[in-house]
Design a protein around this motif. Structure first.
Motif, PDB file in Angstrom:
ATOM      1  N   ILE A 184       7.481 -59.492 -13.573  1.00 30.26           N
ATOM      2  CA  ILE A 184       6.365 -59.308 -12.647  1.00 30.26           C
ATOM      3  C   ILE A 184       6.355 -60.414 -11.597  1.00 30.26           C
ATOM      4  N   ASN A 185       6.555 -61.654 -12.031  1.00 27.22           N
ATOM      5  CA  ASN A 185       6.497 -62.755 -11.068  1.00 27.22           C
ATOM      6  C   ASN A 185       7.375 -63.886 -11.568  1.00 27.22           C
ATOM      7  N   ARG A 186       8.555 -63.994 -10.970  1.00 28.29           N
ATOM      8  CA  ARG A 186       9.509 -64.956 -11.508  1.00 28.29           C
ATOM      9  C   ARG A 186       9.084 -66.396 -11.308  1.00 28.29           C
ATOM     10  N   ARG A 187       8.538 -66.664 -10.125  1.00 25.94           N
ATOM     11  CA  ARG A 187       8.139 -68.049  -9.888  1.00 25.94           C
ATOM     12  C   ARG A 187       6.992 -68.430 -10.813  1.00 25.94           C
ATOM     13  N   GLY A 188       6.047 -67.479 -10.955  1.00 24.62           N
ATOM     14  CA  GLY A 188       4.913 -67.742 -11.834  1.00 24.62           C
ATOM     15  C   GLY A 188       5.376 -67.979 -13.264  1.00 24.62           C
ATOM     16  N   GLU A 203      12.303 -58.477  -2.239  1.00 23.24           N
ATOM     17  CA  GLU A 203      11.342 -59.413  -2.817  1.00 23.24           C
ATOM     18  C   GLU A 203       9.973 -59.268  -2.207  1.00 23.24           C
TER      19      GLU A 203
END
Lengths: 342, 581
Positions: A227-231, A342
């Motif tokens: 869902i959110n790689r950075r997160g 992205e």
């Protein structure tokens, strides 16, 4: 020309191959969501497992073992280079020791004719670990590359594996033993035991995946990464480990698909590509995002394929790959720019 | 003109040197044909950022068209050339109509599906001879002389290669080339400059297909037989490998990549059977693994490593800038009435009304998150309001896309500068004047656009001069400091000679002297009749510059008036400083 029993037989064929395409579509959606890699080489893993499974019926020592060991060695070197020698122990365990252990078991078990279930499990155990090894060799060094660059790398891996497959397995095709020779007659429909097995196994695998994603911490970590790689990174989920896990799952799913498809058709070293590509058609129809939609699309692809094999067998592949076009058209009319990166 | 002529003469004469092994000539022929296909991929993938695995299939269209014309129908092989171009071009238009709206990996994946489908189509069509293909094609002939000798074929291939190179270079150094560059990461800016992105994508795809079709025609007459195998997906991957290997952004890279792939392929086919025994397809292993290693070690390809990238194109020098278009008659240039925009549950802009008059500088201010940038996107066609109306120079512009807004005389800059990375500073500015040029891609290829290009660059130079960056004209755009990049964006907007100029935080990142110069420029523009709307955080700058201010908070207008009135407004003070306890 076409009566009810033929139609039902075709539908059954379609649903059975559609179920396998559905499994592959799941693997593709999973790997893409977590790592942004479009795993073109999934097809090679399918055909390698199918050929290994077929070979084990003859008591053959798996021909893919040298490939597994070589990929392990390469993954070790690539990993050691990338991490500059840090945590060599665990790297060696996963890339050298594990493949060697699998190879050892395979050499011992293969001549025993230990039964279909053991042979199927062994074939998967030999081929599935190649997926995480390929991740370490080809994709882990490209973490920030664009989807396109990763796609080109995936195509490169596919090309290399095709050549290596020919080297290992030779040009002859093979067909694996059926799980069951039973035949059930339900009114006008003749249901084969193999079809029941395929549908049972795919359903079980999908249920297991669902449980993994919903109930386990590792599954939650994978979902978070998707869902959110950075997160996910910020809360301490290692993208590397998520990537490895996703590739492991993809390898296992591809292995299962290979074993399921081996009794249905003669598989050649390069035959997996078209099988995998049909998984792709399903995954793309689902926008590389939704699992249930991907499975539904895979069933449609399977049925379209089996019907077009009956009516226009020469153009079977053309028709199957053209299914994608109205869907893409519909998607492109709905959104101005689908798939903006992205 | 002399250098291409010399190369041409060398290409034609070299194969005839005494002692030149014919085998080398035939390898060179393969390289030349492959390089033409790879050049198409440079345009498509390297410049425009679209990956295609179907170039071999498109080449197949050209080859089969050539075979049908010359062999099945017995017409002149030369008639096969237009037929080949028509076949591959038409196929690309049809495929493009369906798939080009897709971007990124969706497009690439769909070209894989196309590649597989086309191969099976070639294999299964009776008219194309199924698996066996069509054989016994006549060779090309010139004035009764049949070009059977590989050295004679080399002449045709050499001329084709050179012409393709020149045509592609010309196309890339034109207003269309700048639009193609912008497809890779500069889409929003290009659209705001009036570039029709769909059209530009189709141009790149069709152009690459035409080169593939030409290569197919050459291939058919060189082999004098056509069969499905060279046009399958693996071949498509090889062409992509050539482009990536040589350096997908560089035209000479196509030739370099083609040479390496063809030579290595040939060498592997000789060598590997000796090492591994016959029947092993080891070149696929080497190419596949090579592609992976290359992407990890040298993602920009080999050409930029060999030649110090002198990629900055020569553009024609001109003195006369384009005349300014006649200003619109309406005094109310931009009028927004009750605009609303929601994102899910968040109301970003609610009930926004404002108007901008001729010769006016209007400031749009507000605390962070007040909806200023969203308003800007609504006013410039980058985003569309859920309800409300936008009038631009007396025309209803509600719901128009950015390129149509640009046609109506609106130009804008962005909060985060969006310069096209592959272009120089002045080329980025010239992109802003895209709509003021009229040359078609064909005119660009034939160099019929030079006078217009000179005028476009003179216009761009003048715009750059006005923001004080003329000295940096030929530097790569992204090498500038961020503040300067914003100034380049303003220059790009000015190059369009707009009636309405929208600037998103133009002063951010500028030094004091630069701000003063910018303020003077904006006053001058307003005095000439332009309407300027700016979003700005720098209060001193905007208060001293704007004639009127509109203050936003939480997406609604809380105050409007002259700077002096705004300073006194209790609502504004509360929004910025919080309510007095």
């Amino acid at each position: 020309m076409m009566d009810l029993s033929i139609l039902l037989a075709l539908l059954q064929d379609g649903v059975v191959s559609g179920a396998v395409y559905g499994l592959l579509a799941l693997a593709l959606v999973l790997v893409f969501a977590v790592t942004r890699v479009i795993l073109i080489p999934v097809g090679e893993l399918v055909s390698f497992t199918a050929l290994t499974y077929a070979g084990l019926e003859d008591g053959q020592i798996p021909e893919a073992l040298p490939l597994l060991l070589a990929l392990g060695a390469l993954a070790f070197l690539r990993g050691a280079l990338q991490d500059r020698g840090r945590s060599l122990g665990s790297l060696a365990l996963q890339t050298l020791v594990l493949p060697a252990a699998i190879a050892g078991c395979a050499v011992l078990i293969a001549p025993l004719h230990a039964g279909i279930a053991v042979q199927a499990g062994l074939a998967i155990a030999v081929v599935a670990p190649m997926a995480p090894l390929l991740y370490r060799i080809a994709f882990r060094p490209l973490p920030e590359a664009s989807v396109l660059v990763k796609l080109i790398a995936a195509v490169g891996v596919h090309l290399a594996l095709t050549g290596l497959g020919l080297l290992c397995f030779g040009p002859e095709g093979a067909r694996g033993p059926a799980f069951s020779d039973a035949v059930l007659t339900l009114g006008p429909m003749i249901l084969t035991g193999q079809a029941v097995w395929v549908i049972f196994c795919t359903t079980a695998a999908m249920a297991a995946l669902w449980a993994f994603f919903r109930l386990s911490l590792a599954g939650a970590a994978l979902r978070a990464t998707a869902i959110n790689r950075r997160g996910a990174r910020l809360v301490g989920i290692s993208p590397d480990r998520s990537g490895l896990l996703a590739f492991w799952l993809a390898g296992l799913i591809a292995g299962l698909s290979g074993v399921l498809i081996a009794p249905l058709t003669t598989v050649y070293y390069d035959g997996g590509f078209l099988i995998g590509l049909k998984g792709f058609v399903a995954a793309i129809i689902a926008g590389l995002g939704s699992y249930p939609l991907a499975i539904a699309a895979a069933l449609v692809v399977g049925v379209v394929e089996s019907l077009s094999a009956f009516w226009a067998s020469d153009f079977k592949e053309v028709i199957v790959f053209s299914v994608i076009i109205p869907v893409l058209l519909w998607r492109s009319l709905r959104h101005c720019a689908v798939g903006e990166e992205e | 003109m002399t250098r291409p002529m010399l190369i041409l003469i060398a290409l034609i004469l070299l194969p005839w040197l005494p002692g030149m092994p014919l085998f080398w000539v035939s390898l060179a022929n393969q390289i030349g044909i492959s390089a033409i296909v790879a050049m198409g991929l440079v345009v498509l993938t390297g410049i425009a950022g679209m990956t295609s695995f179907v170039q071999a299939g498109l080449m197949g269209f050209g080859a089969y068209a050539a075979a049908l014309v010359a062999q099945s129908w017995g017409l002149s092989p030369w008639l096969g050339l237009p037929a080949a171009l028509l076949a591959s071009g038409l196929a690309a238009v049809l495929m493009g109509a369906v798939t080009l709206r897709l971007s990124g990996h969706y497009l690439a994946l769909s070209t894989i599906a196309w590649g597989v489908s086309l191969y099976f189509l070639f294999v299964n069509l009776d008219i194309l001879g199924r698996n066996d293909g069509l054989s016994g094609l006549p060779p090309l002939s010139v004035a009764g002389y049949r070009l059977i000798d590989v050295r004679a074929s080399a002449m045709v291939i050499g001329v084709s290669l050179l012409l393709s190179f020149i045509a592609t270079r010309n196309l890339l150094n034109s207003r269309w080339g700048r639009a193609l560059h912008a497809l890779q990461g500069g889409e929003v800016a290009a659209a705001s400059a009036g570039v029709n992105l769909g059209q530009a994508r189709l141009l790149a795809f069709v152009y690459a297909a035409l080169l593939a079709g030409l290569a197919g025609w050459l291939f058919a007459h060189l082999q004098r037989a056509v069969s499905p195998n060279p046009f399958g997906l693996v071949a498509g991957i090889q062409y992509l490998l050539m482009a990536v290997l040589g350096g997908a952004g560089f035209l000479p890279g196509a030739l370099l990549g083609a040479a390496i792939v063809v030579l290595v392929n040939n060498w592997l086919q000789d060598l590997l059977p000796l090492l591994l025994g016959a029947g092993v397809n080891a070149e696929t292993v080497v190419f596949g693994a090579g592609l992976v290693v290359l992407l990890q070690a040298a993602p920009t390809g080999l050409w930029p490593l060999l030649a110090r990238a002198s990629a900055m194109a020569h553009h024609p020098q001109g003195r006369t800038a384009l005349p300014a278009p006649s200003a619109p008659n309406a005094t109310e240039l931009l009028q927004a009435t009750r605009l609303h925009r929601r994102f899910g549950g968040l109301v970003a802009v609610a009930d926004l009304s404002l108007s901008l008059h001729k010769g006016e500088i209007l400031g749009l201010i507000g605390p962070n998150g007040a909806g200023k940038s969203t308003s800007f996107n609504l006013l410039s066609g980058v985003d569309h309001p859920d309800s409300g109306r936008v009038m631009l120079a007396g025309t209803d512009a509600t719901g128009l896309a950015a390129p149509e807004m640009a046609k109506l005389g609106l130009a804008r800059s962005f909060q985060h500068a969006r310069l096209v990375a592959g272009l120089s500073v002045i080329e980025n500015v010239a992109l802003g004047a895209h709509l003021r040029g009229t040359a078609s891609p064909l005119q660009a290829i034939l160099r019929r656009d030079r006078a217009e290009e000179a005028a476009l660059f003179a216009t761009a130079a003048r715009a750059l001069d006005r923001v004080g960056l003329l000295a940096e004209a030929d530097r790569p755009a992204t090498s500038l400091a961020l503040g300067q990049q914003r100034l380049v964006e303003i220059a790009r907007a000015l190059a369009a000679s707009p009636a309405v100029l929208l600037l998103d935080e133009p002063a951010a990142g500028l030094r004091h002297a630069e701000k003063q110069a910018l303020a003077a420029l904006l006053r001058q523009l307003a005095a000439s009749g332009m309407g300027v709307l700016l979003v700005e955080h720098d209060m001193e700058f905007v208060m001293s510059l704007a004639h009127r201010l509109v203050v936003l908070d939480f997406g609604t207008v809380i105050a409007a008036g002259t700077p002096a009135e705004i300073r006194q407004s209790p609502a504004v003070i509360e929004a910025y400083l919080g309510a007095a306890a």
